[in-house]
Design a protein around this motif. Sequence first.
Motif, PDB file in Angstrom:
ATOM      1  N   UNK A  70       6.853 -26.656  28.287  1.00  0.00           N
ATOM      2  CA  UNK A  70       8.044 -26.285  27.521  1.00  0.00           C
ATOM      3  C   UNK A  70       7.708 -25.475  26.270  1.00  0.00           C
ATOM      4  N   UNK A  71       6.474 -25.560  25.815  1.00  0.00           N
ATOM      5  CA  UNK A  71       6.037 -24.754  24.670  1.00  0.00           C
ATOM      6  C   UNK A  71       5.803 -23.296  25.059  1.00  0.00           C
ATOM      7  N   UNK A  72       5.633 -23.032  26.369  1.00  0.00           N
ATOM      8  CA  UNK A  72       5.231 -21.698  26.804  1.00  0.00           C
ATOM      9  C   UNK A  72       6.218 -21.001  27.735  1.00  0.00           C
ATOM     10  N   UNK A  73       7.086 -21.749  28.398  1.00  0.00           N
ATOM     11  CA  UNK A  73       7.931 -21.182  29.449  1.00  0.00           C
ATOM     12  C   UNK A  73       8.902 -20.139  28.882  1.00  0.00           C
ATOM     13  N   UNK A  74       9.261 -19.141  29.705  1.00  0.00           N
ATOM     14  CA  UNK A  74      10.134 -18.052  29.242  1.00  0.00           C
ATOM     15  C   UNK A  74      11.603 -18.462  29.144  1.00  0.00           C
ATOM     16  N   UNK A  75      12.061 -19.270  30.104  1.00  0.00           N
ATOM     17  CA  UNK A  75      13.470 -19.665  30.135  1.00  0.00           C
ATOM     18  C   UNK A  75      13.588 -21.154  30.428  1.00  0.00           C
ATOM     19  N   UNK A  76      14.559 -21.794  29.789  1.00  0.00           N
ATOM     20  CA  UNK A  76      14.849 -23.204  30.044  1.00  0.00           C
ATOM     21  C   UNK A  76      16.278 -23.313  30.558  1.00  0.00           C
ATOM     22  N   UNK A  77      16.431 -23.938  31.717  1.00  0.00           N
ATOM     23  CA  UNK A  77      17.754 -24.168  32.296  1.00  0.00           C
ATOM     24  C   UNK A  77      18.048 -25.655  32.196  1.00  0.00           C
ATOM     25  N   UNK A 131      21.789 -17.418  35.601  1.00  0.00           N
ATOM     26  CA  UNK A 131      20.330 -17.421  35.454  1.00  0.00           C
ATOM     27  C   UNK A 131      19.744 -16.063  35.839  1.00  0.00           C
ATOM     28  N   UNK A 132      20.212 -15.494  36.944  1.00  0.00           N
ATOM     29  CA  UNK A 132      19.698 -14.193  37.389  1.00  0.00           C
ATOM     30  C   UNK A 132      20.005 -13.095  36.370  1.00  0.00           C
ATOM     31  N   UNK A 133      21.182 -13.154  35.761  1.00  0.00           N
ATOM     32  CA  UNK A 133      21.543 -12.164  34.737  1.00  0.00           C
ATOM     33  C   UNK A 133      20.594 -12.258  33.545  1.00  0.00           C
ATOM     34  N   UNK A 134      20.299 -13.485  33.117  1.00  0.00           N
ATOM     35  CA  UNK A 134      19.387 -13.666  31.982  1.00  0.00           C
ATOM     36  C   UNK A 134      17.965 -13.245  32.332  1.00  0.00           C
ATOM     37  N   UNK A 135      17.560 -13.475  33.581  1.00  0.00           N
ATOM     38  CA  UNK A 135      16.244 -13.007  34.024  1.00  0.00           C
ATOM     39  C   UNK A 135      16.162 -11.484  33.944  1.00  0.00           C
ATOM     40  N   UNK A 136      17.239 -10.826  34.362  1.00  0.00           N
ATOM     41  CA  UNK A 136      17.273  -9.363  34.358  1.00  0.00           C
ATOM     42  C   UNK A 136      17.277  -8.814  32.937  1.00  0.00           C
ATOM     43  N   UNK A 137      18.046  -9.468  32.055  1.00  0.00           N
ATOM     44  CA  UNK A 137      18.165  -8.995  30.673  1.00  0.00           C
ATOM     45  C   UNK A 137      16.886  -9.201  29.872  1.00  0.00           C
TER      46      UNK A 137
END
Length: 237
Positions: A27-34, A88-94
């Motif tokens: 959790x200290x390193x991950x790009x996105x948290x859902x 989630x896909x939109x945030x990945x793209x952005x």
Amino acid sequence: MKLSKLYGIGVGPGDPELLTIKAYKILKEVDMIVTPRSSEDKRSLALLTIEGIINERKNEPIVVEPVFPMTKDQAKLDFYWEKAREEVLKNMKDMKGCETVAFITLGDPSLYSTFYRFLKIFKDVVDEVEVVPGVTSFSACSSIAKTPIAEGNEIVSIVLDITGNDNAVQIIKNSDSLIFLKLKNMDKIKTMLGNKKAIIGIKVGFKDQKMFFGGLNELQQPDHYLSTLIVKKEPQD
């Protein structure tokens, strides 16, 4: 557009100190948290548990809080799951360079959580999956009560709802220790089990947790869905 890795992380029952070291590092390193929540006007309790970790980070992750309503209406569930996927896909793209996502859940991802449904709708965009276990509410309850859930050859069963569930009724009869999650129908449970030794934990691990101990007949129906009942089939001391 693909993720290099999806993590399913159990953040425990609510106490940040019960988070595993492995979960903390990810959790200290991950790009996105859902993190799921039950309605638009409610905060994610899983997110509340890891707020301290997010605040420690030098780079703030994207946090997505899709709504997964507590309903058995399949059409409604399908609508919200599709909406979550799109969000989630939109945030990945952005977010350029978004390669890792952590889906967090209270307790353990493998026990009555939404993680595996999430994995099912995202498996086409994920290269690798890792599941990180978490402390369950009933483990936390038994630890606070300093009471074992089971010893020796005792049989333990976990029950969600006994309403119209003949299998659950039979399991209750044949088990030595019983764990009821998201506790419902307290009166019916009392009728079936009598005044057995019991523990109830409400929002265990959170600052406003409540614990009750005693004979089952002395305990009341909890007023929050994050409730756990542990019943031992042995004479009341």
